[in-house]
Design an enzyme around this catalytic site. Sequence first.
Site, PDB file in Angstrom:
ATOM      1  N   GLU B  53     -37.652 -90.101 -27.562  1.00 51.13           N
ATOM      2  CA  GLU B  53     -38.386 -91.367 -27.431  1.00 51.13           C
ATOM      3  C   GLU B  53     -38.788 -91.637 -25.979  1.00 51.13           C
ATOM      4  OE1 GLU B  53     -35.655 -90.987 -29.213  1.00 51.13           O
ATOM      5  OE2 GLU B  53     -36.069 -91.707 -31.252  1.00 51.13           O
ATOM      6  N   PHE B 115     -25.360-100.227 -39.255  1.00 47.65           N
ATOM      7  CA  PHE B 115     -25.638 -98.881 -38.777  1.00 47.65           C
ATOM      8  C   PHE B 115     -26.914 -98.870 -37.928  1.00 47.65           C
ATOM      9  CE2 PHE B 115     -27.745 -94.709 -39.460  1.00 47.65           C
ATOM     10  CZ  PHE B 115     -26.859 -93.968 -38.695  1.00 47.65           C
ATOM     11  N   GLN B 116     -26.815 -98.300 -36.763  1.00 44.41           N
ATOM     12  CA  GLN B 116     -27.936 -98.203 -35.818  1.00 44.41           C
ATOM     13  C   GLN B 116     -28.528 -99.547 -35.442  1.00 44.41           C
ATOM     14  OE1 GLN B 116     -30.648 -95.153 -37.325  1.00 44.41           O
ATOM     15  NE2 GLN B 116     -29.575 -93.637 -36.093  1.00 44.41           N
ATOM     16  N   LYS B 165     -36.451-104.140 -41.003  1.00 35.76           N
ATOM     17  CA  LYS B 165     -36.955-103.232 -42.035  1.00 35.76           C
ATOM     18  C   LYS B 165     -37.561-104.018 -43.198  1.00 35.76           C
ATOM     19  CE  LYS B 165     -35.603 -98.996 -44.384  1.00 35.76           C
ATOM     20  NZ  LYS B 165     -34.541 -98.002 -44.623  1.00 35.76           N
ATOM     21  N   MET B 491     -35.431 -84.321  -2.927  1.00 38.27           N
ATOM     22  CA  MET B 491     -35.559 -85.532  -2.123  1.00 38.27           C
ATOM     23  C   MET B 491     -34.189 -86.066  -1.711  1.00 38.27           C
ATOM     24  SD  MET B 491     -37.574 -87.405  -0.577  1.00 38.27           S
ATOM     25  CE  MET B 491     -39.274 -87.640  -1.088  1.00 38.27           C
TER      26      MET B 491
HETATM   27  C1  LIG Z   1     -34.027 -90.559 -13.669  1.00 39.57           C
HETATM   28  C2  LIG Z   1     -33.750 -90.421 -12.218  1.00 39.57           C
HETATM   29  N1  LIG Z   1     -32.524 -90.005 -11.801  1.00 39.57           N
HETATM   30  C3  LIG Z   1     -32.282 -89.862 -10.483  1.00 39.57           C
HETATM   31  C4  LIG Z   1     -33.239 -90.153  -9.552  1.00 39.57           C
HETATM   32  C5  LIG Z   1     -32.937 -90.023  -8.072  1.00 39.57           C
HETATM   33  N2  LIG Z   1     -33.782 -88.982  -7.466  1.00 39.57           N
HETATM   34  C6  LIG Z   1     -34.906 -89.281  -6.807  1.00 39.57           C
HETATM   35  S1  LIG Z   1     -35.727 -87.930  -6.274  1.00 39.57           S
HETATM   36  C7  LIG Z   1     -34.536 -86.913  -6.902  1.00 39.57           C
HETATM   37  C8  LIG Z   1     -34.666 -85.425  -6.775  1.00 39.57           C
HETATM   38  C9  LIG Z   1     -35.706 -84.883  -7.648  1.00 39.57           C
HETATM   39  O1  LIG Z   1     -35.519 -83.490  -7.705  1.00 39.57           O
HETATM   40  P1  LIG Z   1     -36.653 -82.574  -8.254  1.00 39.57           P
HETATM   41  O2  LIG Z   1     -37.142 -83.084  -9.554  1.00 39.57           O
HETATM   42  O3  LIG Z   1     -36.204 -81.167  -8.219  1.00 39.57           O
HETATM   43  O4  LIG Z   1     -37.824 -82.834  -7.220  1.00 39.57           O
HETATM   44  P2  LIG Z   1     -37.864 -82.429  -5.653  1.00 39.57           P
HETATM   45  O5  LIG Z   1     -37.447 -83.641  -4.885  1.00 39.57           O
HETATM   46  O6  LIG Z   1     -36.933 -81.286  -5.454  1.00 39.57           O
HETATM   47  O7  LIG Z   1     -39.281 -82.101  -5.416  1.00 39.57           O
HETATM   48  C10 LIG Z   1     -33.537 -87.651  -7.522  1.00 39.57           C
HETATM   49  C11 LIG Z   1     -32.344 -87.070  -8.161  1.00 39.57           C
HETATM   50  C12 LIG Z   1     -34.483 -90.601 -10.040  1.00 39.57           C
HETATM   51  N3  LIG Z   1     -35.476 -90.936  -9.208  1.00 39.57           N
HETATM   52  N4  LIG Z   1     -34.723 -90.703 -11.359  1.00 39.57           N
END
Ligand SMILES: Cc1ncc(C[n+]2csc(CCOP(=O)(O)OP(=O)(O)O)c2C)c(N)n1
Lengths: 179, 580
Positions: B53, B115-116, B165, B491
């Site tokens: 979803e 349920f759910q 529902k 990042m």
């Molecule tokens: C759902 C979610 N979980 C955690 C984060 C925190 N976060 C921001 S950037 C990042 C790293 C992203 O890694 P990747 O997808 O490999 O991209 P890169 O920065 O390596 O290009 C994280 C964990 C987020 N923004 N969204």
Amino acid sequence: MKKHTIVALLQDRPGVLSRVIGLIRRRGYNIESLAVGHSETPGVSRITIVVESEDVEQVVKQLYRLIEVLKVSDVTDDPTVEREMTMIKLHAPPAARHEIISMCSVFGARIVDVGSNTMIIEMTGTPAKVENFIEVVRPYGIKEMMRTGRIAMVRGARGHNAGEYVEPATNGVAVPALN
Amino acid sequence: MTKPLTGAQIMCEALIREGVEVMFGIPGGAIMPFYYAMWDYRDRLRHVLCRHEQGAGHAAEGYARATGRIGVCIGTSGPGATNLVTPIADAMMDSTPLLAITGQVGSHVLGKDAFQETDITGITMPITKHNYLVKNVDELAYVFKEAIYIATTGRPGPVLIDITKDAMQKTTVPNWDIKLNLPGYKPTYQGNRRQIREAIKLLISAKKPLIIAGHGIIMSGAHRELQEFAERLRIPVVTTLHGIGSIPENHPLCIGMPGMHGWVHVNRAIQECDVLFNIGGRFDDRVTGKASTFAPHARIIHVDIDPSEIGKNVRVDVPIVGDARLVLQALLEDLPPPSELAELHTHASDWMEHIREMQDKHQGKQQYKNRAAMANMALPPHDVYEALSRTLNARGNYRVVTDVGQHQMWAAQLIDWNHGPRTHITSGGAGTMGFAVPAALGVAIACPNETVWAIVGDGGFQMTNQEMATIVQEGLKNVKVAVINNGYLGMVRQWQELFENKRYSGTPLSGPDFAKLAEAYGWKGITVERSEDVQDAIDEAHATDGPVLIDFRVEREVNVFPMVPQNKSIGEMILSETQA
Ligand SMILES: Cc1ncc(C[n+]2csc(CCOP(=O)(O)OP(=O)(O)O)c2C)c(N)n1
Ligand SMILES: [Mg+2]
């Protein structure tokens, strides 16, 4: 943080109060008192909230984002009439009753129930007066107490008339009450 | 039409009446009556079965961002509904018109932990523009109309309708003669004329005026008006992450992106300007840095359709509540003739010259690649973007969806965004990893004749890549995925490197062979490890009549520069590791 009194008119739909409260909660502000009830216009509820807030202007603006909020204002610095009500169940053995009754008449409080050792006293007034009354009767022994939220109304012609916001529903199907 | 219909049929009819053509979702017990009814409408209402979803929600967002129309997603009660929470929150942060339809348990068991059962209206209250719990079939026609109206007007946003529902199963004769009753919802579109004249007065007297173009320009379709306004006054334009595409980056007045990973000359221009005109941006903290130090010399004009945005983060001298396009039109109408603008033009061209000088000194787009540290890399990420930018601009007819992380910032920085609004789509406000692949699915459905690139990190890709199967099942050949694979949650690793003494706690990341994974899904998969092979891979992706994934195994520890450290003034950018 300064205490603010906010008055709002809300379209009377399910969940609307929860939305208003949720928005204030999100900022971490404490709601000191809350009163909700009907306004003069069917389908419109009116609330008074007393909240400690650093940034009440932003809260007011965000409340306007809620679909069912018709009008919101911070009336803290406006000329208003403000009232609270309290009911106090007081320890009142026969020997103390005479004194309590005369105290009540000074404050304009009413005795609404008398038991063998207790009295229930109803008192309405400005928040300060209610506060004052509670302190005066406290030494007798308060067994129970309930205070309502504050209600507020701006004096004079200005204010929160709900009629101007609501058009009569023409749709026929359950429009304002969506449940 | 006086025939009685089931609630579920009314839902289908209502959606069709509102112009909905596509929905993204997954069925389940409580929503089954809707799926039952949908079958009879399948020639007019396309249902795209997603694999999660969250994917359905982001796909609907992608559809909405590419078109400006409402995106519709569907989930069943309980976990189906809670899986929609992330895209709903994302749509709230990025003002995306989204309709989430969820099934709910029968009204007779509501509130009894059936349920759910989940209180999804309670859960989504703070992350929707509005939401509804419908227990009565007679309300459906009204609620659907109102919900879509709310989602798509004013400042757009997500609206959720939770339907029991039994309300979908019961029948009634729908009343389509609907008059909306929304006394508390009256968005302001026309800006206040006096404020508009005030804004013009300020701008005309400015010596160093600057425009910030935000998401509002894109959403209101104000890009032409923006360009004309900037040209008539000759004011430089800054485009925020969501404002990319408001004005082509190769336009002489466009100076680029501000903020945390914006350009030095742009942030300096903001810090130096004397009048700052922000249209449709919300002064997000990623743009302002430490807000109290933002644009210290500027008088600020702020146009936003949402009054609660004005004065929220920065002080504003001239607030204008209204739709960006209508306000710009009014501004254009009230502009004095060119003869009275001569002085402004002189100042503006000196100012522009000054900004371009700063730019030459501090930034060529690829400057940050040309550091000694990057000289010996087999595949610096910058090479991928350079080739993508070149190719996309040469071919045109593309959309790019980015995920969240380093690869997202590089995309915003290093691709030349010259092809108009809605060509750059990303998760900005919420920063939702996992956005790109499913959003690209939605964009691909909205734009069947364009090439849709998802640029995604190896981390975010592994959150929602199962929608590759949906893309195959839907026969979408126009999706291409570029995984910027650095083996890290890059990042976060960058922050650890710069500010936490290289404690790479929880950031090194492995994954499957992405090209093989793509092949397993029936895609073409290509792996690229050297700069020399980048262009060929991109060309092959374009030449392939089908979805293609390129696994760009880029150098692992490269940082995004320039950068404003958290909570610092945007005037204090760091340009390399040694400055951190
Ligand atoms: C759902 C979610 N979980 C955690 C984060 C925190 N976060 C921001 S950037 C990042 C790293 C992203 O890694 P990747 O997808 O490999 O991209 P890169 O920065 O390596 O290009 C994280 C964990 C987020 N923004 N969204
Ligand atoms: Mg990564």
